[in-house]
Design an enzyme around this catalytic site. Structure first.
Site, PDB file in Angstrom:
ATOM      1  N   SER A 129       0.831  -1.214   0.000  1.00  0.00           N
ATOM      2  CA  SER A 129       0.000   0.000   0.000  1.00  0.00           C
ATOM      3  C   SER A 129       0.862   1.258   0.000  1.00  0.00           C
ATOM      4  O   SER A 129       0.612   2.206  -0.753  1.00  0.00           O
ATOM      5  CB  SER A 129      -0.905   0.019   1.239  1.00  0.00           C
ATOM      6  N   ASP A 187      -6.938  -8.370   4.042  1.00  0.00           N
ATOM      7  CA  ASP A 187      -6.024  -9.200   3.252  1.00  0.00           C
ATOM      8  C   ASP A 187      -5.529 -10.428   4.010  1.00  0.00           C
ATOM      9  O   ASP A 187      -4.905 -11.309   3.416  1.00  0.00           O
ATOM     10  CB  ASP A 187      -4.826  -8.370   2.791  1.00  0.00           C
ATOM     11  N   ARG A 227     -13.030  -7.042 -11.974  1.00  0.00           N
ATOM     12  CA  ARG A 227     -13.198  -6.452 -10.637  1.00  0.00           C
ATOM     13  C   ARG A 227     -13.972  -5.136 -10.707  1.00  0.00           C
ATOM     14  O   ARG A 227     -13.790  -4.351 -11.638  1.00  0.00           O
ATOM     15  CB  ARG A 227     -11.834  -6.264  -9.966  1.00  0.00           C
TER      16      ARG A 227
END
Length: 439
Positions: free
Chosen positions: A28, A326, A130
């Protein structure tokens, strides 16, 4: 442990894990450092950037728009020559985001306000399935023009840069990607923008944007309200990327499960919006110690030491999900070895990740003999039964590949995993590190 790209990898059961490991840089933070460095003025240097497929996709897109970025290689400091807030050029080619949902969603925000410039974004077959409306819709409140298949929900997507205006935007889900896309767009809007989240998501963008000089305030209950005033000049920075706690999670669970194991994971980012995994491991009774706590470039960091011990069943739901979304695949593996029935709920978001992670983990763990039920928003797993070695498949998902590796260590009998190379998306040296810790 064999297995080159494309060939099945043998997973030998048993043995123990001992030693120290340093996981790759946080994914990230790596994406955001590249994006903010590109639109800053002056030079940005990034130490510890994750040299994996997803950040490389972000860098490739930025290079296509005129940003100079040095090669991304393990152990090398990455240098970006920023082009300034409005300096990104219209590319002559389609921007390929690869397998990276973060790249595509944050690019939508970055590009929405590039008035008079046109951009087309695509990705691999998984990314093209997605949902992108969750970003495109809130951006439209600022005046963004994003078009594509399924009414702008599916890539390829075309972005026609517009003059944006500030707005108050409530995000439909607590998603750092959605929030960050709006913050990026807000930097080029006329007037202030407020973002209000239903729950607090990871806050790397807010921390880093302030470090780069953005005029940004965080308030409200648990930081769910962010205000951006445009006009501030972003200045190049030196960014130090800590180790990714989502990659560390595989070693934390393995260390807690494998008999005789003791593992120290060094230099892990401990941002409080990401540490849900530590709370769940604590709930399970895992033996984890945080050593050498420190602050590095505005992010809390520490070393995590984990050792084997008995684990009890756990339950968690949507209240903690933004802080460990995650880590659900590896926690579903942990649940198989906990005493009792574990329940994961509020995890419907996992159905629109690189794969439908709930379905994939249920399918693969059932192949090993797990007692597991799948629900629309989660999993129920009854632990305490042995898993058996099996023919496994990552189904192209990096987090599934690494989770199955840990399951394979604990199984009775050896396993084989197809498409194990998927791990390289976020952790290129995972299989090498596993071999080293097993010695």
């Amino acid at each position: 442990m064999s297995g080159s790209n494309g060939s099945p990898r043998d997973l030998k059961a048993g043995g123990s894990l001992r030693g120290r490991v340093r996981v790759p840089g946080d994914k990230s933070i790596s994406h955001r450092a590249l994006l903010f460095g590109a639109i800053a003025e002056g030079t940005t240097t990034i130490e510890g950037l994750l040299p994996a497929e997803d950040p490389i996709s972000t860098a490739a897109c930025l290079r296509s728009m005129g940003t100079t970025i040095s090669p991304i290689q393990s152990g090398e400091i990455v240098t970006i020559e920023g082009v300034g807030l409005d300096g990104l050029e219209e590319p002559s080619e389609i921007l390929d985001c690869g397998n990276s949902g973060t790249t595509m969603r944050l690019m939508l925000g970055l590009l929405a306000g590039r008035e008079g410039r046109h951009f087309v974004l695509t990705g691999d077959s998984s990314l093209r399935r997605r949902p992108m409306n969750r970003v495109g819709q809130p951006l439209s409140l600022l005046g963004a023009n994003v078009r594509g298949r399924d009414h702008g929900n599916l890539a390829p997507l075309a972005v026609q840069g517009q003059r944006l205006r500030g707005a108050v935007v409530g995000t439909p889900v607590a998603s750092a990607q959605v929030k960050s896309a709006i913050l990026l767009a807000a930097l080029t809007a006329e007037g202030s923008t407020s973002v209000i989240e239903p729950a607090h998501s990871r806050d790397h963008s807010e921390r880093m944007l302030r470090a780069f000089g953005a005029d940004l305030e965080v308030g409200g209950e648990m930081g769910r309200h962010i205000l951006v005033r445009p006009g501030a000049t972003l200045k190049g920075q030196h960014v130090v990327v800590p180790g990714d706690i989502s990659s560390a999670a595989f070693w934390l669970v393995a260390g807690a499960l494998v008999p005789g194991a003791t593992i120290t994971v060094e230099n892990v980012g401990l941002n409080p919006t990401r540490t849900g995994i530590l709370e769940v491991l604590e709930m399970m009774g895992a033996s984890i110690e945080v050593l050498n706590r420190r602050d590095v470039a505005g992010e809390p960091v520490g070393d995590l030491q984990v050792s084997h011990g008995p684990l009890k069943a756990f339950q968690f739901g949507e209240e903690i999900m933004p802080r460990l979304v995650d880590e659900v695949p590896i926690l579903s593996v942990a649940a198989c070895f906990c005493d009792g029935e574990s329940r994961i709920s509020g995890a419907a978001e996992l159905r629109v990740k690189e794969t439908d992670r709930l379905a994939v983990m249920a399918r693969q763990l059932k192949a090993m003999g797990a007692d597991i039920d799948e629900h629309p928003d989660g999993l129920t797993i009854r632990g305490g039964h042995s898993l058996k070695g099996a023919e496994l498949d990552s189904e192209t998902d990096h987090r599934v590949a690494m989770s199955l590796a840990v399951a394979g260590l604990m199984a009775e009998g050896d396993s084989r995993i197809t498409r194990s190379e998927a791990a390289a998306v976020s952790y290129p040296t995972f299989w090498d590190d596993l071999e080293r810790l097993r010695r």
